[in-house]
Design an enzyme around this catalytic site. Sequence first.
Site, PDB file in Angstrom:
ATOM      1  N   HIS A  54     -41.030  53.604 -10.222  1.00  9.92           N
ATOM      2  CA  HIS A  54     -40.987  52.922  -8.924  1.00  9.92           C
ATOM      3  C   HIS A  54     -39.544  52.684  -8.490  1.00  9.92           C
ATOM      4  O   HIS A  54     -39.191  52.924  -7.331  1.00  9.92           O
ATOM      5  CB  HIS A  54     -41.704  51.567  -8.993  1.00  9.92           C
ATOM      6  CG  HIS A  54     -43.151  51.607  -8.623  1.00  9.92           C
ATOM      7  ND1 HIS A  54     -43.582  51.914  -7.357  1.00  9.92           N
ATOM      8  CD2 HIS A  54     -44.263  51.349  -9.345  1.00  9.92           C
ATOM      9  CE1 HIS A  54     -44.905  51.856  -7.318  1.00  9.92           C
ATOM     10  NE2 HIS A  54     -45.340  51.510  -8.517  1.00  9.92           N
ATOM     11  N   CYS A  78     -52.249  52.177  -9.594  1.00  7.70           N
ATOM     12  CA  CYS A  78     -51.133  51.377  -9.092  1.00  7.70           C
ATOM     13  C   CYS A  78     -51.652  50.474  -7.984  1.00  7.70           C
ATOM     14  O   CYS A  78     -52.437  50.927  -7.140  1.00  7.70           O
ATOM     15  CB  CYS A  78     -50.030  52.301  -8.571  1.00  7.70           C
ATOM     16  SG  CYS A  78     -48.605  51.448  -7.904  1.00  7.70           S
ATOM     17  N   HIS A 109     -43.769  53.554 -15.819  1.00  9.48           N
ATOM     18  CA  HIS A 109     -44.362  53.526 -14.483  1.00  9.48           C
ATOM     19  C   HIS A 109     -43.488  52.702 -13.538  1.00  9.48           C
ATOM     20  O   HIS A 109     -43.190  53.130 -12.415  1.00  9.48           O
ATOM     21  CB  HIS A 109     -45.777  52.939 -14.563  1.00  9.48           C
ATOM     22  CG  HIS A 109     -46.473  52.835 -13.245  1.00  9.48           C
ATOM     23  ND1 HIS A 109     -47.443  53.716 -12.851  1.00  9.48           N
ATOM     24  CD2 HIS A 109     -46.341  51.944 -12.231  1.00  9.48           C
ATOM     25  CE1 HIS A 109     -47.876  53.382 -11.641  1.00  9.48           C
ATOM     26  NE2 HIS A 109     -47.222  52.295 -11.247  1.00  9.48           N
ATOM     27  N   GLU A 110     -43.054  51.522 -14.001  1.00  8.73           N
ATOM     28  CA  GLU A 110     -42.258  50.640 -13.143  1.00  8.73           C
ATOM     29  C   GLU A 110     -40.845  51.185 -12.914  1.00  8.73           C
ATOM     30  O   GLU A 110     -40.303  51.058 -11.814  1.00  8.73           O
ATOM     31  CB  GLU A 110     -42.226  49.224 -13.709  1.00  8.73           C
ATOM     32  CG  GLU A 110     -43.584  48.583 -13.923  1.00  8.73           C
ATOM     33  CD  GLU A 110     -44.574  48.736 -12.774  1.00  8.73           C
ATOM     34  OE1 GLU A 110     -44.143  48.854 -11.596  1.00  8.73           O
ATOM     35  OE2 GLU A 110     -45.781  48.755 -13.043  1.00  8.73           O
TER      36      GLU A 110
END
Length: 136
Positions: free
Chosen positions: A130, A85, A126-127
């Site tokens: 976040h 990241c 993954h995003e």
Amino acid sequence: MIHSINKDITILKRKSSPANRQNQVTVQDLTETLEANREICAGMAANMIGINKRIIAIQMGPFSVPMINPIITKKEDMYQTQEGCLSLTGQRSTQRFKKISITYLDSQWQQHSQEFTDWTAQVIQHEIDHCNGILI
């Protein structure tokens, strides 16, 4: 406008609030920041540029695609992988799903429901993590 990458864990661990039309500049800024980092990055979330809104952008071929208020509605075929990241140093182990379905708004605020697989599905997960304040 291209932003610097946020590395403040305190900000990154906060759950993002839903975006609205007043956040259109953030959509554009996030897309431009992703494009500026395309050689080293496949996706970004708004909190990576210091804005706590539920907006992501991902690379799909030559295009940077923003997704507003994305929600995973279906997950299939879990696997273990390693990810990096821009906001963190090094690689970390995480679990992802090979196939996902999501709903999201595009940059014209039109709703979409779409399935993604493999690498693209991994980047989106993954995003979205976040956005939920979850770090690898």
